[in-house]
Scaffold this motif. Structure first.
Motif, mmCIF file in Angstrom:
data_model
loop_
_atom_site.group_PDB
_atom_site.id
_atom_site.type_symbol
_atom_site.label_atom_id
_atom_site.label_comp_id
_atom_site.label_asym_id
_atom_site.label_seq_id
_atom_site.Cartn_x
_atom_site.Cartn_y
_atom_site.Cartn_z
ATOM 1 N N TYR A 83 -12.670 -2.543 -4.547
ATOM 2 C CA TYR A 83 -11.559 -2.063 -5.367
ATOM 3 C C TYR A 83 -10.380 -3.029 -5.285
ATOM 4 N N TYR A 101 -6.177 -2.516 -5.956
ATOM 5 C CA TYR A 101 -5.023 -1.664 -6.234
ATOM 6 C C TYR A 101 -3.786 -2.551 -6.221
ATOM 7 N N GLN A 133 0.731 -2.321 -5.813
ATOM 8 C CA GLN A 133 1.898 -1.501 -5.492
ATOM 9 C C GLN A 133 3.152 -2.301 -5.813
ATOM 10 N N LYS A 180 4.369 3.813 -6.047
ATOM 11 C CA LYS A 180 3.137 4.239 -5.392
ATOM 12 C C LYS A 180 2.003 3.237 -5.619
ATOM 13 N N VAL A 181 0.991 3.364 -4.799
ATOM 14 C CA VAL A 181 -0.198 2.535 -4.922
ATOM 15 C C VAL A 181 -0.965 2.972 -6.165
ATOM 16 N N PHE A 201 -4.353 2.312 -8.795
ATOM 17 C CA PHE A 201 -5.699 1.788 -8.969
ATOM 18 C C PHE A 201 -5.736 0.782 -10.114
ATOM 19 N N SER A 231 -8.485 0.834 -14.803
ATOM 20 C CA SER A 231 -7.357 1.606 -15.288
ATOM 21 C C SER A 231 -6.761 0.935 -16.524
ATOM 22 N N MET A 277 2.535 -6.034 -4.658
ATOM 23 C CA MET A 277 1.537 -6.211 -3.600
ATOM 24 C C MET A 277 0.189 -5.833 -4.182
ATOM 25 N N PHE A 318 -3.696 -4.980 -3.241
ATOM 26 C CA PHE A 318 -4.559 -4.603 -2.130
ATOM 27 C C PHE A 318 -6.017 -4.559 -2.581
ATOM 28 N N GLN A 346 -12.091 4.624 1.873
ATOM 29 C CA GLN A 346 -11.825 3.247 1.479
ATOM 30 C C GLN A 346 -10.964 2.577 2.544
ATOM 31 N N PHE A 369 -8.585 -0.603 3.391
ATOM 32 C CA PHE A 369 -7.717 -1.522 2.657
ATOM 33 C C PHE A 369 -7.437 -2.784 3.453
ATOM 34 N N GLY A 370 -7.242 -3.869 2.735
ATOM 35 C CA GLY A 370 -6.789 -5.103 3.339
ATOM 36 C C GLY A 370 -5.276 -5.106 3.504
#
Lengths: 113, 115
Positions: free
Chosen positions: A33, A35, A37, A42-43, A45, A58, A89, A91, A102, A104-105
Motif C-alpha cells: 500500500y 498512503y 499524510q 489525516k492519513v 489511502f 483512491s 509524508m 507512507f 498493515q 507502515f514504514g
C-alpha cells in the motif's frame, strides 16, 4: 523484527519534476500500500497492490501516479509531474496474506517547491 | 466510505492516570478496527486490532473495546507514562466484504502525559 523501509527519508523537488519513492516491504508480505499524510491532516489511502497489479486506488491516485514492483523486494511510487499540493509524508505499508494488520514504514517527506 | 471521528484533538493527563480515547464511526459497521500510534514525523505503528465479535482486547497497559451498537471504540492506556505521549489513530477497513485492506484513518488524538 522485520520492518518496512523507505528511501529517501526526505525528497525535495521542483514543481513539474518526476519523483520516485522507494519502499522495501516485509519479505513474506503479499499486499502493498501507499498512503500519504499532508501536514496536520489525516492519513489518506492512495493505492493497494497485490499479485503484481493495482487492486484498488483512491480518487487522489490519478494519472500522475503509478506504482511498480520492479523486483522481488522493492515497491515504488512514481509521481510523474509533481505539484505543490503533492507535498506530504508518503507512507508505504505491507501485510501478510490471511491477516488484516498493515505495517507502515517510516515515511518519505516530499517537498515540492 | 467511512466517516471516523476521534474525540478532542488533544488530551492532557497526569502520569499514572488512565487515558481514554474515543473513536466513533458513522456508516457501515466494520469487521474489525485498529489502533495505531504515530510520533511526529514518523509512520503509524500498529498497536491493537479488535474484531466485531470481540468486546474487549488487552495488551500490557492497553485495552480496546468495540461496541457495534454505539458504533464506537474506546482505547485505554492505564498507568500512563510520559513516553506514551503521541498521536493515536483509529483505522477502519473500507467495507465489510473487502479483503483488499484499504484503511480509513481518523484525524487522531494527541495525547500528552505530564509528570
Amino acid at each position: 523484527e522485520p520492518e518496512v523501509t523507505q528511501t529517501p527519508s526526505h525528497q525535495v523537488t521542483q514543481m513539474g519534476q518526476e519523483v520516485i519513492l522507494r519502499c522495501v516491504p516485509i519479505s513474506n508480505h503479499l499486499y502493498f500500500y501507499w498512503y500519504r499524510q499532508i501536514l496536520g491532516q489525516k492519513v489518506e489511502f492512495l493505492v493497494s497492490f497485490y499479485n503484481n497489479e493495482i487492486s484498488e486506488k483512491s480518487e487522489i491516485f490519478d494519472d500522475q501516479f503509478s506504482v511498480e514492483r520492479p523486483d522481488g523486494s522493492n515497491f515504488t511510487l512514481k509521481i510523474r509531474s509533481t505539484k505543490l499540493e503533492d507535498s506530504a509524508m508518503y507512507f508505504c505499508a505491507s501485510r501478510r496474506d490471511h491477516t488484516d494488520t498493515q505495517y507502515f514504514g517510516p515515511g518519505t517527506r516530499l517537498t515540492v517547491l | 466510505s467511512q466517516k471516523i471521528e476521534q474525540n478532542s484533538e488533544a488530551l492532557n493527563i497526569q502520569e499514572g492516570k488512565t487515558a481514554t480515547l474515543t473513536c466513533n464511526y458513522t456508516n457501515y459497521s466494520p469487521a474489525y478496527l485498529q489502533w495505531y500510534r504515530q510520533d511526529p514525523g514518523r509512520g503509524p505503528v500498529f498497536l491493537l486490532l479488535i474484531r466485531e465479535n470481540e468486546k474487549e482486547k488487552r495488551k500490557e497497559r492497553l485495552k480496546v473495546t468495540f461496541d457495534t451498537t454505539l458504533k464506537q471504540s474506546l482505547f485505554h492506556i492505564t498507568a500512563s507514562q510520559p513516553a506514551d505521549s503521541a498521536t493515536y489513530l483509529c483505522a477502519l477497513p473500507s467495507d465489510r466484504g473487502s479483503t483488499l485492506g484499504r484503511l480509513y484513518f481518523g484525524r487522531g488524538t494527541q495525547l500528552t502525559v505530564w509528570p
